[in-house]
Design a protein around this motif. Structure first.
Motif, PDB file in Angstrom:
ATOM      1  N   ARG A  38       0.820  -1.207   0.000  1.00 33.64           N
ATOM      2  CA  ARG A  38       0.000   0.000   0.000  1.00 33.64           C
ATOM      3  C   ARG A  38       0.857   1.261   0.000  1.00 33.64           C
ATOM      4  O   ARG A  38       2.029   1.225   0.369  1.00 33.64           O
ATOM      5  N   VAL A  48       2.346  -4.931   3.008  1.00 34.41           N
ATOM      6  CA  VAL A  48       1.247  -5.227   3.919  1.00 34.41           C
ATOM      7  C   VAL A  48       1.180  -6.713   4.273  1.00 34.41           C
ATOM      8  O   VAL A  48       1.114  -7.071   5.447  1.00 34.41           O
ATOM      9  N   SER A  63       1.755  -3.583  11.481  1.00 35.10           N
ATOM     10  CA  SER A  63       0.702  -2.575  11.519  1.00 35.10           C
ATOM     11  C   SER A  63      -0.684  -3.138  11.211  1.00 35.10           C
ATOM     12  O   SER A  63      -1.694  -2.512  11.535  1.00 35.10           O
ATOM     13  N   VAL A  64      -0.749  -4.315  10.577  1.00 35.18           N
ATOM     14  CA  VAL A  64      -2.042  -4.886  10.205  1.00 35.18           C
ATOM     15  C   VAL A  64      -2.283  -6.258  10.823  1.00 35.18           C
ATOM     16  O   VAL A  64      -3.377  -6.817  10.676  1.00 35.18           O
ATOM     17  N   PHE A  68      -6.002  -7.800   9.443  1.00 35.63           N
ATOM     18  CA  PHE A  68      -6.113  -8.129   8.022  1.00 35.63           C
ATOM     19  C   PHE A  68      -5.837  -9.617   7.822  1.00 35.63           C
ATOM     20  O   PHE A  68      -5.036 -10.219   8.535  1.00 35.63           O
ATOM     21  N   MET A  83     -10.020  -6.864   5.308  1.00 38.41           N
ATOM     22  CA  MET A  83      -9.580  -5.811   6.209  1.00 38.41           C
ATOM     23  C   MET A  83     -10.663  -5.597   7.265  1.00 38.41           C
ATOM     24  O   MET A  83     -11.776  -5.178   6.937  1.00 38.41           O
ATOM     25  N   VAL A  86     -10.717  -1.483  10.596  1.00 39.72           N
ATOM     26  CA  VAL A  86      -9.825  -0.548   9.901  1.00 39.72           C
ATOM     27  C   VAL A  86      -9.656   0.739  10.689  1.00 39.72           C
ATOM     28  O   VAL A  86     -10.528   1.140  11.474  1.00 39.72           O
ATOM     29  N   ASP A  90      -4.983   3.301   7.834  1.00 41.13           N
ATOM     30  CA  ASP A  90      -5.038   2.311   6.752  1.00 41.13           C
ATOM     31  C   ASP A  90      -5.407   2.959   5.414  1.00 41.13           C
ATOM     32  O   ASP A  90      -5.396   2.279   4.380  1.00 41.13           O
ATOM     33  N   TYR A  94      -4.071   0.506  -2.396  1.00 34.83           N
ATOM     34  CA  TYR A  94      -3.611  -0.861  -2.174  1.00 34.83           C
ATOM     35  C   TYR A  94      -3.322  -1.531  -3.516  1.00 34.83           C
ATOM     36  O   TYR A  94      -4.167  -1.552  -4.414  1.00 34.83           O
TER      37      TYR A  94
END
Length: 121
Positions: A38, A48, A63-64, A68, A83, A86, A90, A94
């Protein structure tokens, strides 16, 4: 021609969910690891998530992680990114990307055009 086409982006409220899709064509989808990358407004590219060819191995950016989920359907030649929960951070375009090989290497040789996700109330 190798092609990746993303879809599913849009506006979502914080705490909401969205599922991105990436339709692949022009290569043997089941032979390659795939990933999502992303780019937030005004920032550089951020990796990601990735999945290997048979979905046995997945990897996520811190971070995800936990929010996710990456998956793939080889019968449909499609990559997904679910996702959940969120956050405004974010917000980004993407991109779906094809790895050079398998297992996950993080070296991408083909990119889609991107789908924009905006997280805002």
């Amino acid at each position: 021609e190798v092609q990746l086409v993303e879809s599913g982006g849009g506006l979502v409220q914080p705490g909401g969910s969205l599922r991105l899709s990436c339709a692949a064509s022009g290569f043997t989808f089941g032979d390659y690891a795939m990933g999502w990358v992303r780019q937030a407004p005004g920032k550089g590219l951020e990796w990601v998530s990735a999945v290997n060819s048979n979905s046995a191995t997945t990897s996520y950016a811190d971070s995800v992680k936990g929010r996710f989920t990456i998956s793939r359907d080889t019968a449909k030649n499609t990559l997904y990114l679910q996702m959940n929960n969120v956050k405004p951070e974010d917000t980004a375009v993407y991109y779906c990307a094809k790895d050079l090989t398998d297992p996950i290497g993080g070296r991408y040789d083909t990119w889609g055009q991107g789908t924009r996700v905006t997280v805002s109330s």
